[in-house]
Motif scaffolding. Structure first.
Motif, PDB file in Angstrom:
ATOM      1  N   THR A 356       0.809  -1.221   0.000  1.00  0.00           N
ATOM      2  CA  THR A 356       0.000   0.000   0.000  1.00  0.00           C
ATOM      3  C   THR A 356       0.842   1.271   0.000  1.00  0.00           C
ATOM      4  O   THR A 356       0.353   2.341   0.370  1.00  0.00           O
ATOM      5  CB  THR A 356      -0.944   0.000   1.223  1.00  0.00           C
ATOM      6  N   GLY A 357       2.102   1.155  -0.381  1.00  0.00           N
ATOM      7  CA  GLY A 357       2.897   2.366  -0.573  1.00  0.00           C
ATOM      8  C   GLY A 357       4.017   2.603   0.403  1.00  0.00           C
ATOM      9  O   GLY A 357       4.856   3.477   0.176  1.00  0.00           O
ATOM     10  N   ASP A 358       4.076   1.836   1.484  1.00  0.00           N
ATOM     11  CA  ASP A 358       5.165   2.031   2.441  1.00  0.00           C
ATOM     12  C   ASP A 358       6.437   1.373   1.899  1.00  0.00           C
ATOM     13  O   ASP A 358       6.415   0.188   1.533  1.00  0.00           O
ATOM     14  CB  ASP A 358       4.801   1.418   3.793  1.00  0.00           C
ATOM     15  N   PRO A 359       7.572   2.098   1.848  1.00  0.00           N
ATOM     16  CA  PRO A 359       8.792   1.519   1.258  1.00  0.00           C
ATOM     17  C   PRO A 359       9.325   0.309   2.026  1.00  0.00           C
ATOM     18  O   PRO A 359       9.884  -0.613   1.421  1.00  0.00           O
ATOM     19  CB  PRO A 359       9.784   2.688   1.288  1.00  0.00           C
ATOM     20  N   GLN A 360       9.163   0.288   3.362  1.00  0.00           N
ATOM     21  CA  GLN A 360       9.634  -0.864   4.134  1.00  0.00           C
ATOM     22  C   GLN A 360       8.826  -2.114   3.790  1.00  0.00           C
ATOM     23  O   GLN A 360       9.381  -3.208   3.631  1.00  0.00           O
ATOM     24  CB  GLN A 360       9.519  -0.572   5.637  1.00  0.00           C
ATOM     25  N   PRO A 524       7.201  -3.425   9.755  1.00  0.00           N
ATOM     26  CA  PRO A 524       7.329  -2.231  10.596  1.00  0.00           C
ATOM     27  C   PRO A 524       6.091  -2.013  11.451  1.00  0.00           C
ATOM     28  O   PRO A 524       4.982  -2.423  11.089  1.00  0.00           O
ATOM     29  CB  PRO A 524       7.506  -1.100   9.585  1.00  0.00           C
ATOM     30  N   ALA A 525       6.280  -1.352  12.581  1.00  0.00           N
ATOM     31  CA  ALA A 525       5.147  -0.978  13.431  1.00  0.00           C
ATOM     32  C   ALA A 525       4.316   0.088  12.725  1.00  0.00           C
ATOM     33  O   ALA A 525       4.814   0.822  11.863  1.00  0.00           O
ATOM     34  CB  ALA A 525       5.650  -0.465  14.770  1.00  0.00           C
ATOM     35  N   LEU A 526       3.064   0.202  13.089  1.00  0.00           N
ATOM     36  CA  LEU A 526       2.165   1.164  12.460  1.00  0.00           C
ATOM     37  C   LEU A 526       2.687   2.591  12.583  1.00  0.00           C
ATOM     38  O   LEU A 526       2.578   3.388  11.643  1.00  0.00           O
ATOM     39  CB  LEU A 526       0.767   1.044  13.092  1.00  0.00           C
ATOM     40  N   ARG A 527       3.289   2.922  13.712  1.00  0.00           N
ATOM     41  CA  ARG A 527       3.768   4.289  13.926  1.00  0.00           C
ATOM     42  C   ARG A 527       4.940   4.644  13.007  1.00  0.00           C
ATOM     43  O   ARG A 527       5.295   5.809  12.871  1.00  0.00           O
ATOM     44  CB  ARG A 527       4.170   4.484  15.388  1.00  0.00           C
ATOM     45  N   HIS A 528       5.565   3.629  12.384  1.00  0.00           N
ATOM     46  CA  HIS A 528       6.702   3.870  11.497  1.00  0.00           C
ATOM     47  C   HIS A 528       6.326   3.787  10.018  1.00  0.00           C
ATOM     48  O   HIS A 528       7.194   3.942   9.164  1.00  0.00           O
ATOM     49  CB  HIS A 528       7.814   2.840  11.779  1.00  0.00           C
ATOM     50  N   ARG A 529       5.042   3.545   9.719  1.00  0.00           N
ATOM     51  CA  ARG A 529       4.630   3.371   8.324  1.00  0.00           C
ATOM     52  C   ARG A 529       4.179   4.688   7.702  1.00  0.00           C
ATOM     53  O   ARG A 529       3.602   5.551   8.368  1.00  0.00           O
ATOM     54  CB  ARG A 529       3.520   2.325   8.225  1.00  0.00           C
ATOM     55  N   THR A 530       4.451   4.821   6.409  1.00  0.00           N
ATOM     56  CA  THR A 530       4.096   6.045   5.683  1.00  0.00           C
ATOM     57  C   THR A 530       2.771   5.908   4.930  1.00  0.00           C
ATOM     58  O   THR A 530       2.294   6.878   4.340  1.00  0.00           O
ATOM     59  CB  THR A 530       5.199   6.397   4.671  1.00  0.00           C
TER      60      THR A 530
END
Length: 677
Positions: A356-360, A524-530
């Motif tokens: 969904t767009g998060d690079p990690q 990644p944790a939700l708080r670290h997602r873009t």
């Protein structure tokens, strides 16, 4: 060998009956029991008082415990038949340690008479010091006391395995014990005792609540009707009445915590839905979705409400109109074939859907696509609630095994005494309460498909060795079977623990670790997602029909972006589901639609970053830094700062934090004493 058992009802960790405790001479439970024995004035060299209570006192005890004895004696006879000729005795005691009934091998009766393992003798800690009966009743935990762990020397030739018996109201009413010569101790004795106790407790429910609404449930339909099923009882209005220990374990709550709930809050549908089932004449179990999102198979037993009915008890499954499974599915849910078909229809079973767009996340998906179809073991790391189970389903859905079963096992949610039979299956008669035709087990169930081992770090060490052999030899040996069965599974595992640290501490096998980690990826944790907003909109769309739109106010969106989300996507999913129910599918989510506990949690997080108490120079995880900290630590930091700023004025500090005074007072014991001055 020594065993200390911890029951789910107490909310403590459990160790299986064949778990060998190493490098510890005296477990803390035994140490504390010995301290109590000394405090009672007992000396190790004392000659125990084996004189029985008066006949009047024994008769009174038997009369007071008729209900317990009625349900215990048939189970005791079955248990005695299983351990016959093993130099053991089976004992039933009252909650005060008074022996009510006993069964034993003739060749052990002479020794038993030496220590008065007979009705009328008191085996409480105050009377006999540390012993399995007295210690189990004192701690309200299943306990094995082996040889020299007994406080009194006169009892040290014995090994005793005892488990407390709870009545349907959550109170200890007695204990079941197996005692024998320590030289003949068998490591599986405690498992038999615990299963026998569970059988007693399950039998009590029908007698205590003959007209109430009884929900029998389990994550696997074939376990309905066995002693491992959960049983939870409600009034016809939906008020909680009782739950057995298996239900407490599966629901993740103690008996006292469940008292605050209703049928609707636990099973997420109104109680009226059950009363509507009467005309449906359903015979097969159907699925409900628990409050925590886990799908379970249910059978409902209840008397009809109508005075004009035929008076027969209803034994049916949940309505086909009941709540269907929602996406995303929670961790640890094993999906039946029908749900898998629905999942593929919704495109949830592809890695593409999760990108969904998060690079990690994109990097993780790229790595997984490179090993697609290679049957390379995959290990998924990440905090609780980051979607490890959803990723595992997507890996399976994109593999050449997609047409075969995806079987999920949550190693943390199954009692250690049952996980072996859950994984490897068992033959008919392998243990008390087993289904007549046996069970194939999760590994064989997954053959041809994918086995997902969630929370692999919680797998008991003695089962790690068996799992390693399965992965190496591709064969399993079910409990009670004399032959091995070939299996073909792809393995995905997940954990939120540091397995390398566990290896150093001797809690996880190094050879199993390297067998499982062919490819390691971290979510990644939700708080670290873009891609927060994209994911949030996907979740919102899953709640309402196509074409409807749910708005989010700017105030709430700002709050969501600044929140630390300790529960990650599971927390976000449940929060949005509640908000949608309150606002409807055409409204806008406002702050007033959010639960109070979430707003309070956010206020505490914000206070921890209050500019008035800067923490720019604080190292990671220092006070004032919330990234990676537990919410509890963040809350304590915030409260400490505000109490210091307002010189101990609780009302002023609570107002500044945006919480009630009671919230601050509840943490009083955890806060530094000087903040109250």
């Amino acid at each position: 060998m020594r065993t200390v058992m911890y029951a789910p009802i107490a909310g403590r960790p459990m160790q299986s009956p064949d778990h060998e405790v190493q490098d510890i001479d005296q477990p803390s439970l035994i140490v504390e029991s010995h301290k109590r024995s000394k405090a009672y004035g007992i000396d190790r060299n004392d000659v125990p008082d084996f004189s029985p209570q008066s006949q009047v006192r024994l008769s009174q005890g038997l009369d007071e415990n008729k209900f317990l004895i009625q349900h215990a004696v048939p189970v005791m006879e079955t248990l005695h038949g299983q351990i016959a000729n093993t130099h053991n005795m089976v004992l039933l005691t009252a909650s005060n340690g008074l022996v009510l009934h006993s069964l034993g091998d003739m060749d052990f009766l002479e020794k038993a008479m030496q220590v008065a393992l007979v009705p009328g003798v008191n085996w409480s800690e105050k009377s006999k010091g540390t012993n399995a009966i007295g210690t189990a009743l004192k701690e309200e935990l299943p306990v094995t006391i082996h040889g020299s762990e007994h406080f009194m020397n006169a009892n040290q030739f014995l090994t005793c395995s005892c488990a407390p018996v709870y009545d349907p109201y959550g109170q200890v009413i007695g204990a079941l014990d197996v005692t024998g010569d320590q030289r003949n101790f068998h490591q599986h004795t405690m498992a038999l005792v615990r299963m026998s106790v569970q059988m007693m407790e399950n039998h009590m429910f029908a007698d205590i609540f003959p007209t109430a609404v009884r929900i029998h449930f389990h994550t696997r339909s074939e376990f309905l009707g066995t002693l491992v099923e959960g049983i939870v009882v409600f009034s016809h209005e939906g008020r909680f009445l009782s739950a057995n220990r298996s239900a407490q374990f599966q629901l993740g709550m103690s008996f006292n915590a469940l008292k605050c709930h209703t049928f609707s809050s636990l099973f997420d549908i109104p109680i009226s839905r059950l009363h509507e089932l009467r005309g449906n004449a359903l015979t097969k179990p159907r699925q409900f979705c628990l409050h925590n999102g886990v799908s379970v198979w249910c059978r409902i037993k209840m008397k009809p409400l109508s005075l004009w009915s035929d008076g027969q008890a209803m034994d049916s499954a949940s309505s086909s109109q009941g709540k269907t499974l929602e996406a995303p599915y929670p961790a640890g849910t094993a999906l039946p074939e029908s749900s898998l078909a629905q999942t593929r229809k919704l495109h949830l079973s592809t890695l593409h859907y999760l990108n969904t767009g998060d690079p990690q996340v994109a990097a993780v998906i790229h790595k997984l696509s490179m090993v697609r179809g290679r049957d390379i073991p995959i290990m998924i790391l990440g905090e609780t609630g980051t979607g490890k189970d959803l990723l595992a389903q997507a890996i399976h859905g994109d593999s050449n095994r997609a047409g075969h079963p995806f079987v999920s096992v949550n190693c943390a949610s199954i009692p250690e005494t049952l996980i072996e039979s859950e994984l490897f299956g068992y033959e008919e008669g392998a243990f008390t309460g087993a289904k007549k035709k046996g069970a194939i087990g999760k590994i064989r169930q997954a053959s041809g498909g994918t086995l997902f081992l969630d929370e692999i770090g919680d797998m008991p060490r003695h089962l790690q060795a068996r799992l390693l052999r399965v992965l190496q030899d591709r064969k399993i040996s079910p409990l009670g079977a004399g032959k091995e069965v070939e299996v073909d599974v792809a393995v995905i595992c997940a954990t939120n623990k540091n397995l390398k640290e566990m290896i150093v501490q001797g809690e996880f096998r190094e050879d199993l670790y390297y067998r499982l980690n062919g490819l390691v990826v971290r979510l990644p944790a939700l708080r670290h997602r873009t891609d927060f907003e994209v994911v949030m909109q996907k979740i919102l769309k899953s709640f309402c029909e196509s074409g409807t739109h749910i708005g989010i106010s700017a105030d709430v969106m700002k709050l969501f972006h600044t929140h630390q989300w300790p529960g990650n996507f599971r927390q976000l999913h449940n929060l949005l589901r509640t908000a949608v129910v309150m606002v409807g599918c055409e409204g806008v989510i406002q702050r007033s639609h959010l639960p109070d506990d979430f707003l309070e949690e956010h206020a505490l997080q914000a206070a921890a970053h209050n500019p008035a108490t800067p923490a720019e120079d604080a190292p990671p995880n220092a006070p004032g830094s919330t990234d990676g900290q537990r919410l509890q630590d963040v809350a304590l930091v915030a409260m400490t700062k505000m109490l210091q700023h307002h010189k101990g004025n609780v009302s002023a500090a609570a107002k500044a934090l945006g919480v009630s005074r009671n919230t601050v007072y509840r943490r009083k014991e955890q806060l530094p004493p000087d903040v109250w001055n």
